[in-house]
Design a protein around this motif. Structure first.
Motif, PDB file in Angstrom:
ATOM      1  N   LYS A 103      31.372  -7.986 -80.181  1.00 56.11           N
ATOM      2  CA  LYS A 103      30.902  -9.312 -80.616  1.00 56.11           C
ATOM      3  C   LYS A 103      31.537 -10.434 -79.799  1.00 56.11           C
ATOM      4  O   LYS A 103      31.161 -11.593 -79.949  1.00 56.11           O
ATOM      5  N   ALA A 104      32.504 -10.073 -78.935  1.00 55.87           N
ATOM      6  CA  ALA A 104      33.126 -11.097 -78.060  1.00 55.87           C
ATOM      7  C   ALA A 104      33.394 -10.456 -76.698  1.00 55.87           C
ATOM      8  O   ALA A 104      34.505  -9.979 -76.432  1.00 55.87           O
ATOM      9  N   LEU A 105      32.355 -10.379 -75.879  1.00 58.22           N
ATOM     10  CA  LEU A 105      32.490  -9.681 -74.594  1.00 58.22           C
ATOM     11  C   LEU A 105      33.209 -10.545 -73.565  1.00 58.22           C
ATOM     12  O   LEU A 105      32.976 -11.756 -73.488  1.00 58.22           O
ATOM     13  N   GLU A 106      34.052  -9.907 -72.780  1.00 60.04           N
ATOM     14  CA  GLU A 106      34.895 -10.645 -71.806  1.00 60.04           C
ATOM     15  C   GLU A 106      34.225 -10.693 -70.426  1.00 60.04           C
ATOM     16  O   GLU A 106      34.870 -10.426 -69.412  1.00 60.04           O
ATOM     17  N   PHE A 107      32.908 -10.994 -70.410  1.00 64.00           N
ATOM     18  CA  PHE A 107      32.194 -11.043 -69.127  1.00 64.00           C
ATOM     19  C   PHE A 107      31.436 -12.372 -69.027  1.00 64.00           C
ATOM     20  O   PHE A 107      31.069 -12.949 -70.049  1.00 64.00           O
TER      21      PHE A 107
END
Ligand code: SAM
Length: 258
Positions: A129-133
């Protein structure tokens, strides 16, 4: 080895799984069993130095196909057609991902840690739910049977009943315009429900609502009981059960979104 078999193997015997009586066997299997007994004797007299242990197996006929085969086949079809340079996978079956890595560069996201020796796998352990891309980073996003579990604690993430919506938005955000989002999830023809904390069983309308800002490419429904494709109106309505939805959607080009 099963402890009982450990002892029995000392006497060259082994308990086998198949405890069908000869009477219960099909005509074909009876013929096979007779053939088996004949060849077992020949195998016992092998000149290759093998000890022969009796373990009867009868797996003749059509190769079994599972619901996973149908899911993986669907994804493989679209990857083969689109030949993405980079793929983001979110929580899918490791077996399938490892197959993909034989050909593709894959960034894999899962909340659970995993090791990989493959240089073309970028392993990222984070919450979907919180992608680092950054935005528009991947040619294709694949997520098989992860969505229904998000935010339900089962795999160690935090409780969040909207984690699925947030994660789906994240999948779209990091996908390049024109890129494919291929995902599968649990579906019910009855009342949508949270089978807490196993999974969510979505209605078709809920799944379509996720895809509101995407262009439809193809979707299929998979009957889990018979491991075969089915029609939308054949999806189970049994509250204790669920079937699978798998869909391929395309992210619109920037100008189409405005
Ligand atoms: C049904 S399993 C899919 C198959 C599984 N990867 C396997 O190889 O057997 C759902 C997957 O989603 C992952 N998952 C669950 N919640 C997640 C979250 N919030 N963020 C990222 N991954 C999550 C789980 O760790 C699990 O690997």
């Amino acid at each position: 080895m099963n402890p009982v078999n450990k002892v029995l193997s000392l006497f060259g015997v082994r308990l086998s799984r198949v405890n069908k009586t000869f009477k219960q066997m099909s005509k074909e299997e009876k013929e096979f069993k007779e053939k088996y007994e004949h060849y077992f004797k020949l195998a016992e007299n092998n000149k290759r130095g093998f000890k022969t242990i009796k373990t009867y197996r009868y797996q003749v006929g059509e190769h079994p196909s599972s619901t996973k085969d149908l899911e993986f086949e669907f994804v493989a079809h679209y990857l083969y057609k689109s030949k993405p340079a980079n793929i983001l996978d979110i929580g899918s079956y490791r077996h399938f991902i490892l197959g993909l890595l034989a050909h593709y560069n894959v960034t894999t996201v899962d909340i659970r840690g995993r090791k990989s020796i493959l240089e073309n796998e970028n392993v990222v352990t984070c919450n979907a739910k919180a992608l680092e891309f950054s935005d528009n980073s991947f040619d294709t996003v694949v997520s098989l049977e992860c969505l229904p579990h998000l935010g339900l604690l089962r795999y160690g993430d935090d409780f969040d009943l909207d984690a699925d919506i947030k994660a789906f938005k994240e999948m779209i955000r990091v996908l390049k315009p024109g890129g494919l989002l291929i995902f599968s999830t649990a579906i019910t023809g009855g009342e949508p429900c949270i089978v807490f904390n196993a999974r969510r069983n979505y209605s078709y309308k809920m799944i379509r609502d996720f895809c509101h800002d995407l262009d439809y490419v193809e979707e299929k429904f998979i009957n889990r009981r018979d491991a075969c494709h089915c029609l939308l109106d054949e999806i189970t309505t049994d509250p204790n059960f669920f079937d699978y939805y798998i869909g391929c959607w395309r992210k619109r080009q920037v100008k189409e979104i405005e």
